[in-house]
Write an enzyme that holds these catalytic residues in place. Structure first.
Site, short mmCIF file in Angstrom:
data_model
loop_
_atom_site.label_atom_id
_atom_site.label_comp_id
_atom_site.label_asym_id
_atom_site.label_seq_id
_atom_site.Cartn_x
_atom_site.Cartn_y
_atom_site.Cartn_z
N GLN A 182 0.81 -1.23 0.00
CA GLN A 182 0.00 0.00 0.00
C GLN A 182 0.84 1.28 0.00
OE1 GLN A 182 -2.64 -1.83 3.24
NE2 GLN A 182 -4.10 -0.57 2.11
N ASN A 232 -1.63 -11.02 8.32
CA ASN A 232 -2.65 -10.02 8.54
C ASN A 232 -3.98 -10.50 7.98
OD1 ASN A 232 -3.45 -7.18 9.27
ND2 ASN A 232 -4.05 -7.19 7.12
N GLU A 233 -4.98 -10.57 8.83
CA GLU A 233 -6.36 -10.83 8.42
C GLU A 233 -6.53 -12.03 7.48
OE1 GLU A 233 -7.99 -7.17 6.92
OE2 GLU A 233 -7.85 -6.19 8.86
N ASN A 264 -7.87 -6.14 14.51
CA ASN A 264 -8.15 -4.99 13.65
C ASN A 264 -9.66 -4.76 13.66
OD1 ASN A 264 -5.47 -5.30 12.97
ND2 ASN A 264 -5.85 -5.99 10.87
N GLU A 286 -5.10 -2.35 14.18
CA GLU A 286 -5.62 -1.41 13.17
C GLU A 286 -6.97 -0.88 13.63
OE1 GLU A 286 -5.96 -2.75 9.05
OE2 GLU A 286 -4.09 -3.86 9.27
N GLU A 333 -5.54 1.97 -1.36
CA GLU A 333 -6.56 1.25 -0.61
C GLU A 333 -7.12 0.10 -1.46
OE1 GLU A 333 -7.44 0.84 2.35
OE2 GLU A 333 -9.49 0.07 2.18
N TRP A 334 -6.26 -0.82 -1.81
CA TRP A 334 -6.63 -2.03 -2.56
C TRP A 334 -7.51 -1.69 -3.77
CZ3 TRP A 334 -2.84 -4.77 -1.06
CH2 TRP A 334 -2.42 -4.78 0.25
#
Ligand code: BGC
Length: 479
Positions: free
Chosen positions: A24, A170-171, A313, A381, A432-433
């Site tokens: 990112q 992450n996630e 998050n 997050e 942002e993706w």
């Protein structure tokens, strides 16, 4: 609410951070020997991302790290959470070839942070699998756990003398669902109702192997902590007196947070409601076994307890209502039979999914405490999105930050939750993706039209600096 001013303060040693992720912010997508990742491939395909934008340059943190460091020190952060780009370090994903320039880059970041008394928290995997490993089956292949473990060991060995806080993945739930169910994220695979569970399963194996490697080979000397970052909405039933909505709400959380929390922090197995639901539907569909892979007794032993802290998050909340799915539909959402709805009274920030519900965080924290044995928790997050034009005077985000931190304080003081730290998503406006640069989460505004990608602090950044300096909310009470 709080009687004394001191109650508006956070515990001593509270961690104040901001977070980012390699793809990112870094750019330099093919610089200095970096191998491509699945996000490079995905963004280079037309029609995947808003206006076909890419992370090729992003905030150019690969070349402008010193600018980022200035932002970090200006805020007075105690911690900075960054992620390593696996294919910048190991271009084909394996230690067969190490990219020294990549090692140098992260060494510089870590050393600069420490020289400025900022503690790094490093995420090993934030959505950007080396393309070379995707070509060998990626997260759908069982081999991946071994590759991840090799990469993790390499990082512990190379950086672990200075990095003491590690997040493996992450996630995983977002990787699995958005990457393999909805094709909304890289690698853009759409195999509903099957790969999502397989990928989740392999991610669990990868995480636990890396944790055990740390435990066995590095912990005694390096004395660090390793976990994985989970994400979840908070959820409440649309109609609390309707048992079907109540059960659907339980499934809603089971299919996000508990899916990974239960194996790692609970009894080592997937949540019972998730297992029952998927098994019953698989049976009705004529599958030979459940589409949710089984955690064998041996795997249970391997996965259980593989985290030294709880990393969560949190962004938003939902009201949940039961929705009956057609028996033959094979998909993650029809397995779940729970629809998340935004309460019309909740304000929306920037993107449509971001309903602003600060109290949801307090409830989620309490839920984690009660369900998983009162672990030490880092909020890795939390943030608030804005869409262009995003004014530097971001008063709505300032109010959001105060309200949210007040809820964190209530969780600590009134509910006795062991919250150790809070990381804002994100340090900078960034890629942002699939929404590209149209959505901004930064404490610093980035001018993506400026050749130096200049960074300017938002008002919410100034407020955050005051909160950090005073370790509490009294200095910003009135906004
Ligand atoms: C992800 C970030 C993302 C943020 C906002 C989180 O799920 O970890 O990479 O930018 O949400 O959408």
């Amino acid at each position: 609410m709080f009687q004394h001013d001191r109650d508006r303060h956070f515990p001593e040693d509270f961690v104040w951070g901001a977070a980012s992720a390699a793809y990112q912010i870094e750019g330099g997508w093919n610089a200095d020997g970096k191998g491509p990742s699945i996000w490079d491939t995905f963004c280079h395909e037309k029609g995947r991302v808003f206006e076909d934008q890419t992370g090729d340059v992003a905030c150019n943190s690969y070349e402008l790290w010193e600018e980022d460091l200035r932002c970090i020190t200006q805020l007075g952060l105690t911690h900075y959470r960054l992620s390593f780009c696996w294919s910048r370090l190991l271009p084909d994903g394996t230690t067969r070839h190490v990219n020294q320039k990549g090692v140098d880059y992260y060494n510089r970041i870590i050393n600069d942070l420490l020289a400025n008394s900022v503690t790094p928290m490093v995420t090993l995997y934030h959505f950007d699998l080396p393309q070379a490993l995707q070509d060998r089956g990626g997260w759908e292949s069982e081999e991946i756990a071994g590759f991840f473990d090799e990469y993790a060991r390499f990082c512990f060995r190379t950086f672990g003398d200075r990095v003491k806080l590690w997040v493996t993945l992450n996630e995983p739930c977002v990787c699995a669902e958005l990457g393999y169910e909805e094709a909304y994220h890289a690698p853009g695979v759409q195999k509903p109702g099957t790969s999502v569970y397989l990928v989740g399963h392999n991610m669990l194996k990868a995480h636990s192997r890396a944790w055990h490697s740390y435990n066995r080979l590095f912990r005694s000397e390096q004395q660090g902590l390793v976990s994985l970052a989970l994400n979840s909405d908070w959820a409440e039933p649309c109609n609390p007196s309707n048992p079907e909505d109540v059960a659907a709400t339980q499934r809603y959380i089971a299919f996000s947070l508990d899916w990974f929390a239960s194996p790692v922090f609970g009894d080592g197995d997937y949540p019972a409601v998730m297992k029952a639901q998927i098994a019953a539907r698989s049976r009705a569909q004529g599958c030979p076994s459940s589409r949710l892979p089984e955690i064998t007794p041996q795997m249970k032993e391997e996965v259980k307890g593989t985290a030294d802290f709880f990393a969560i998050n949190y962004y938003t909340s939902r009201r949940v209502r039961f929705t009956k799915s057609a028996a033959q539909t094979v998909s993650f959402s029809s397995d779940k039979e729970a629809e998340g709805i935004v309460d019309p009274s909740w304000p929306i920030a920037g993107v449509s999914w971001m309903a602003v519900v600060p109290w949801g965080l307090r409830k989620l924290l309490k839920y984690i405490k009660d369900s998983y044995g009162d672990p030490r928790i880092y909020i890795t997050e939390n943030g608030f999105s804005a869409v262009d034009p995003a004014p530097l005077e971001d008063t709505q985000r300032c109010a959001f930050a105060r309200d949210t931190l007040l809820e964190v304080l209530r969780a600590i003081r009134q509910d006795g939750v062991d919250v150790r730290g809070y990381f804002v998503w994100s340090l900078l406006d960034n890629f942002e993706w699939v929404q590209g640069y149209s959505v901004r989460f930064g404490l610093f505004h980035v001018d993506f039209t400026h050749p130096r990608l200049s960074r300017t602090m938002y008002r919410s950044g100034e407020q955050y600096a005051k909160i950090i300096a005073s370790n509490g909310l009294s200095a910003v009470q009135e906004g």
